[in-house]
Scaffold this motif. Structure first.
Motif, mmCIF file in Angstrom:
data_model
loop_
_atom_site.group_PDB
_atom_site.id
_atom_site.type_symbol
_atom_site.label_atom_id
_atom_site.label_comp_id
_atom_site.label_asym_id
_atom_site.label_seq_id
_atom_site.Cartn_x
_atom_site.Cartn_y
_atom_site.Cartn_z
ATOM 1 N N ALA A 155 -11.403 -55.641 -77.905
ATOM 2 C CA ALA A 155 -12.341 -56.208 -76.946
ATOM 3 C C ALA A 155 -12.460 -55.206 -75.800
ATOM 4 C CB ALA A 155 -11.886 -57.584 -76.448
ATOM 5 N N GLU A 156 -13.242 -55.556 -74.808
ATOM 6 C CA GLU A 156 -13.409 -54.672 -73.666
ATOM 7 C C GLU A 156 -12.096 -54.606 -72.888
ATOM 8 O OE1 GLU A 156 -16.396 -54.010 -69.826
ATOM 9 O OE2 GLU A 156 -16.590 -55.757 -71.146
ATOM 10 N N ASN A 157 -11.569 -53.388 -72.748
ATOM 11 C CA ASN A 157 -10.310 -53.131 -72.046
ATOM 12 C C ASN A 157 -9.137 -53.875 -72.681
ATOM 13 O OD1 ASN A 157 -11.653 -51.501 -70.161
ATOM 14 N ND2 ASN A 157 -12.074 -53.241 -68.822
ATOM 15 N N MET A 158 -9.219 -54.150 -73.973
ATOM 16 C CA MET A 158 -8.123 -54.746 -74.732
ATOM 17 C C MET A 158 -7.896 -53.911 -75.985
ATOM 18 S SD MET A 158 -8.498 -58.883 -74.576
ATOM 19 C CE MET A 158 -8.507 -59.772 -73.028
ATOM 20 N N ALA B 153 -3.596 -55.608 -72.368
ATOM 21 C CA ALA B 153 -4.723 -56.235 -71.673
ATOM 22 C C ALA B 153 -4.288 -56.537 -70.251
ATOM 23 C CB ALA B 153 -5.164 -57.512 -72.381
ATOM 24 N N GLY B 154 -5.200 -56.318 -69.322
ATOM 25 C CA GLY B 154 -4.904 -56.626 -67.934
ATOM 26 C C GLY B 154 -3.716 -55.879 -67.387
ATOM 27 N N GLU C 80 -9.031 -65.053 -81.929
ATOM 28 C CA GLU C 80 -8.080 -65.983 -81.329
ATOM 29 C C GLU C 80 -7.140 -65.272 -80.374
ATOM 30 O OE1 GLU C 80 -8.930 -65.777 -84.346
ATOM 31 O OE2 GLU C 80 -9.644 -67.739 -85.048
ATOM 32 N N TRP C 81 -6.709 -64.068 -80.761
ATOM 33 C CA TRP C 81 -5.824 -63.308 -79.874
ATOM 34 C C TRP C 81 -6.528 -62.956 -78.565
ATOM 35 C CZ3 TRP C 81 -3.356 -59.479 -83.914
ATOM 36 C CH2 TRP C 81 -2.352 -60.162 -84.623
ATOM 37 N N VAL C 82 -7.787 -62.591 -78.648
ATOM 38 C CA VAL C 82 -8.518 -62.235 -77.432
ATOM 39 C C VAL C 82 -8.611 -63.443 -76.495
ATOM 40 C CG1 VAL C 82 -10.767 -61.529 -76.549
ATOM 41 C CG2 VAL C 82 -9.806 -60.367 -78.530
ATOM 42 N N GLN C 83 -8.905 -64.617 -77.054
ATOM 43 C CA GLN C 83 -8.983 -65.814 -76.222
ATOM 44 C C GLN C 83 -7.631 -66.170 -75.612
ATOM 45 O OE1 GLN C 83 -10.674 -68.893 -78.664
ATOM 46 N NE2 GLN C 83 -12.648 -67.805 -78.930
ATOM 47 N N GLU C 84 -6.574 -66.035 -76.394
ATOM 48 C CA GLU C 84 -5.236 -66.350 -75.875
ATOM 49 C C GLU C 84 -4.819 -65.366 -74.795
ATOM 50 O OE1 GLU C 84 -3.690 -68.203 -80.141
ATOM 51 O OE2 GLU C 84 -2.907 -66.303 -79.382
ATOM 52 N N LEU C 85 -5.145 -64.112 -74.974
ATOM 53 C CA LEU C 85 -4.805 -63.118 -73.950
ATOM 54 C C LEU C 85 -5.581 -63.375 -72.668
ATOM 55 C CD1 LEU C 85 -4.697 -59.882 -76.157
ATOM 56 C CD2 LEU C 85 -2.742 -61.042 -75.117
ATOM 57 N N GLU C 86 -6.853 -63.685 -72.791
ATOM 58 C CA GLU C 86 -7.635 -63.984 -71.586
ATOM 59 C C GLU C 86 -7.079 -65.203 -70.851
ATOM 60 O OE1 GLU C 86 -11.575 -64.471 -73.003
ATOM 61 O OE2 GLU C 86 -11.991 -62.299 -73.166
ATOM 62 N N LYS C 87 -6.628 -66.201 -71.601
ATOM 63 C CA LYS C 87 -6.055 -67.398 -70.957
ATOM 64 C C LYS C 87 -4.762 -67.051 -70.240
ATOM 65 C CE LYS C 87 -4.545 -72.094 -71.949
ATOM 66 N NZ LYS C 87 -4.319 -73.133 -72.990
ATOM 67 N N ARG C 88 -3.912 -66.249 -70.868
ATOM 68 C CA ARG C 88 -2.644 -65.883 -70.229
ATOM 69 C C ARG C 88 -2.881 -65.016 -68.992
ATOM 70 N NH1 ARG C 88 1.604 -67.278 -73.313
ATOM 71 N NH2 ARG C 88 1.148 -67.808 -75.490
ATOM 72 N N LEU C 89 -3.848 -64.140 -69.045
ATOM 73 C CA LEU C 89 -4.138 -63.323 -67.875
ATOM 74 C C LEU C 89 -4.688 -64.185 -66.741
ATOM 75 C CD1 LEU C 89 -5.746 -60.180 -69.560
ATOM 76 C CD2 LEU C 89 -3.462 -60.377 -68.589
ATOM 77 N N ALA C 90 -5.520 -65.194 -67.077
ATOM 78 C CA ALA C 90 -6.037 -66.078 -66.041
ATOM 79 C C ALA C 90 -4.919 -66.902 -65.417
ATOM 80 C CB ALA C 90 -7.102 -66.987 -66.634
ATOM 81 N N ASP C 91 -3.964 -67.403 -66.234
ATOM 82 C CA ASP C 91 -2.838 -68.160 -65.693
ATOM 83 C C ASP C 91 -1.967 -67.277 -64.805
ATOM 84 O OD1 ASP C 91 -3.817 -70.261 -67.128
ATOM 85 O OD2 ASP C 91 -2.394 -70.035 -68.808
ATOM 86 N N ALA C 92 -1.740 -66.049 -65.242
ATOM 87 C CA ALA C 92 -0.936 -65.142 -64.419
ATOM 88 C C ALA C 92 -1.628 -64.832 -63.102
ATOM 89 C CB ALA C 92 -0.668 -63.850 -65.200
#
Length: 737
Positions: free
Chosen positions: A141-144, A162-163, A221-233
């Motif tokens: 993904a972008e920057n992933m 990511a992030g 699914e991995w991209v969505q999970e990573l985005e969620k974890r980065l948002a929580d962090a």
């Protein structure tokens, strides 16, 4: 005039009397026997002329190679490194992302991530006693990025960056250990271009069996999970910052400085690793699914059927080309053929090259994930991802077959996965490469032949022999923008493109050829075969973003930047006199930042002084150990011979042009509208010429009428006697008289 003849004289040359009688199978024994035998002395003259020609050609080839070596013998300009990183001196592997922004460094205890421009450490992942020996990265993904790491113990791990954080997604050996009591080892692990599928070469050390496993990765699914974890962090960081603002701050001068240093250390030091690894230990990501398990093809053996009827039932139908395993030949028949061959050529078997026994039982495998094409079209391609892979091409070491498997096909009940398409070749496959869009596939053979396939059109573009003295070792597709394209005036849209293919043989020679549709495959020699072993190429890598440049590592440890098409050495990256390249036969080196940076690991040279006393020699060793190995960074854009290549920009060109009907209609309509302004001028010119053309037509008509009036009139008499015999109609009339 009298003629005197000798007695007992045979005017026929003796060689004509001893011509053997032609046999039906003489072409099988010796094809040269099909040629007529020349009588003496013409046979001797033919041999002399052939030898003179061969000697002259050998001298010409030797002189050309000597002149080429002499032109390449000059010392290229050498340039020093820009920066050295002592902290990463123990790097065991290094690779760069496809966009050139991030550099991943494998360490004896984990992975470090660097910024390719500033060389600052972004984050790291640490694990005790985990030495990373191989790293591969793929954009998901972008920057992933998806990172595949392989350590010295045969364990493969999947990471995600990511992030500015590293996440551990999966340990592949965990799933495999659950199914077997022994720990399975992974020797190779690669993914598709965008991380949709994964292939790994697995070995069971107990039974010495190897096989290839193909996985489907849950990339989305991995991209969505990573985005969620980065948002929580990010939310947690904002809460902590809000609490810190409410508390009474300490003195401003000292605390701000400490806060700045802490933020810098978190970005540049491995202190960020606990923050990235601790949440991942309890975190669970989506699991990957095993879709295929392929075993190496067995050695062909005889048919074990007891009767001819049973043997015929096991033979393939013949509708498609098979692997050659199911045949009607029995074991006894094959043994008899082997005995007959050894008996007929017993005097020549000693001259055959002896095959070296394989000490390592591991059979290497190579595979490519490819999209759908006309050779093997699959209608189950996902509409959301039209460019996702639909099949995988596999070839094993010392094999002559290339197998194509569909990733959507369900395996058989017995667990055997049969190939959907088999390509047999007359020689062993030694190298393969594929274009970025997977529409062009090239196969290199041990005989020196190169086969180019166009999967998009479903046809073979051609076969060319690069060299007859060595095997094809490596191949690379260069950027199509480097190759001149044939632009047609009409139609107003592109129909085909061409690209350069760079080929390296096992003797060190390099060639390039144009593999465009409808063009002859003519190889051009870039560099001749290498005679000195120290000058052999151990690493050849086209510089990404700069197709005119190629980075080459020699066995003696030299790092050179060469021109891709003419083979001239432009410059050389020079390590400090106190250091040398680590393992020149497998160097730790990579290019980054789209060809503007070069990362090289060097180790200190070991020198044993003789004149110094024994008491003084061990003293400087502890001081040298911490900086014995360092990671050197070279700024290629600062090298004077490379400035023109770094500044030049090229328009991106695709390997394969796919012009749909809508695009064709739009292009034609655009051209028609663009020419609409010229139609008025053309119509005025046309109407202006119309009057002159009409006047010319009338003049031609009047002239034709005058010529018709001036023609003489002829009057003929009537024929009355037409009842006469055939052949003499009207004979005797006034007309014929």
């Amino acid at each position: 005039m009298p003629v005197y003849l000798r007695n007992n004289v045979n005017f026929t040359p003796p060689s004509l009397d001893h011509i053997p009688v032609e046999q039906e199978d003489d072409y099988v024994q010796d094809p040269e026997q099909l040629k007529d035998h020349l009588p003496q002395p013409y046979r001797m003259l033919d041999k002399v002329l052939n030898k003179v020609f061969d000697d002259a050609w050998a001298i010409i080839e030797q002189r050309e190679n000597a002149a080429l070596e002499e032109s390449l013998r000059f010392k290229p300009p050498q340039f020093d490194y820009e920066e050295q990183i002592e902290v990463l001196g123990g790097a065991t592997s290094v690779t760069c992302s496809s966009d050139g922004k991030v550099v991943f460094v494998g360490l004896p205890n984990g992975i470090a991530v660097l910024d390719s421009v500033t060389q600052n450490r972004i984050c790291a992942w640490e694990e005790d006693k985990v030495e990373i020996i191989r790293l591969k990265t793929y954009p998901i993904a972008e920057n992933m990025y998806l990172i595949i790491s392989l350590d010295d113990m045969g364990l493969a791990r999947l990471h995600a960056f990511a992030g500015e954080r590293l996440f551990l997604l999966k340990l592949l050996n965990e799933t495999q250990e659950e199914k077997s009591s022994t720990r399975l080892l992974i020797h190779k692990c690669e993914a598709s271009a965008e991380g949709e599928y994964l292939g790994s070469l697995v070995e069971n050390p107990t039974s010495a069996e190897v096989w290839l496993e193909i996985y489907r990765l849950p990339r989305d699914e991995w991209v969505q999970e990573l985005e969620k974890r980065l948002a929580d962090a990010q939310k947690e960081m904002e809460k902590k910052d809000g609490k810190a603002v409410e508390e009474p701050p300490p003195p401003v001068a000292t605390e701000e400085g400490e806060g700045d240093t802490e933020q810098q250390t978190q970005e540049t030091q491995p202190d960020t690793t606990p923050q990235s690894t601790q949440p991942d230990k309890g975190a669970k990501f989506s699991q990957l699914s095993l879709i295929m398990k392929l075993k190496p093809p067995p050695t062909p053996t005889g048919n074990l059927a007891s009767s001819t009827h049973g043997a015929c039932q096991k033979v393939d139908s013949g509708d498609v080309i098979g692997t050659g395993q199911n045949h009607i030949l029995t074991s006894s028949h094959l043994e008899q053929r082997a005995e007959i061959f050894e008996n007929n050529y017993k005097h020549m078997l000693d001259y055959l090259p002896k095959e070296e026994k394989m000490i390592d039982l591991i059979r290497d495998v190579n595979f490519h994930f490819m999209t759908s094409g006309r050779l093997m079209h699959n209608s189950q391609e996902s509409p959301n991802h039209p460019g996702s892979p639909t099949n995988v091409a596999v070839w094993w070491q010392n094999s002559t077959h290339l197998y194509h498997y569909s990733v959507f096909k369900q395996p058989a009940k017995d667990g055997e996965m049969k190939p959907d398409l088999v390509w047999p070749f007359t020689s062993k496959i030694t190298a393969t490469t594929m274009s970025t869009d997977s529409n062009l596939l090239v196969i290199g053979l041990a005989s020196g032949n190169v086969v180019v396939w166009d999967r998009y059109l479903g046809m073979q573009r051609g076969v060319v022999n690069i060299t007859t003295k060595a095997a094809v070792q490596q191949m690379w597709f260069l950027d199509p923008s480097l190759c001149p394209q044939d632009e047609n005036n009409y139609p107003p849209y592109l129909t085909k493109t061409t690209a350069y293919l760079l080929v390296q043989s096992s003797d060190g020679a390099m060639f390039y050829l144009m593999c465009g549709a409808g063009l002859p495959l003519e190889p051009y020699c870039v560099s001749p075969p290498v005679d000195i072993e120290e000058n052999m190429f151990t690493r050849v890598e086209p510089v990404p973003g700069k197709p005119e440049l190629t980075m080459v590592v020699l066995k003696k440890g030299a790092i050179q930047i060469k021109h891709t098409l003419n083979g001239n050495v432009l410059c050389e990256a020079k390590l400090p006199p106190t250091h040398q390249l680590v393992t020149p036969w497998d160097p730790i080196i990579t290019t980054a930042c789209r060809g503007e940076r070069l990362f090289v690991r060097g180790e200190a040279k070991v020198e044993k002084p003789i004149e110094e006393e024994n008491e003084t020699t061990p003293e400087p060793q502890p001081e040298v150990d911490p900086v014995a190995s360092m990671l050197f960074v070279f700024a290629l854009k600062a090298f004077a011979p490379l400035e023109e290549f770094m500044v030049s920009e090229r328009t991106p060109v695709a390997f394969t042009i796919h012009t749909t009907i809508d695009k064709r209609v739009d292009a034609l309509m655009t051209e028609r509208i663009a020419q609409q302004a010229l139609r008025k001028t053309r119509m005025q010119d046309r109407w202006g010429l119309m009057k002159e053309e009409i006047w010319a037509i009338l003049q031609y008509k009047e002239q034709a009428e005058r010529q018709a009036d001036q023609r003489p009139v002829y009057n003929y008499q009537t024929i009355y006697h037409y009842e006469q015999t055939p052949g003499s109609i009207g004979w005797g009339t006034a007309l014929f008289n």
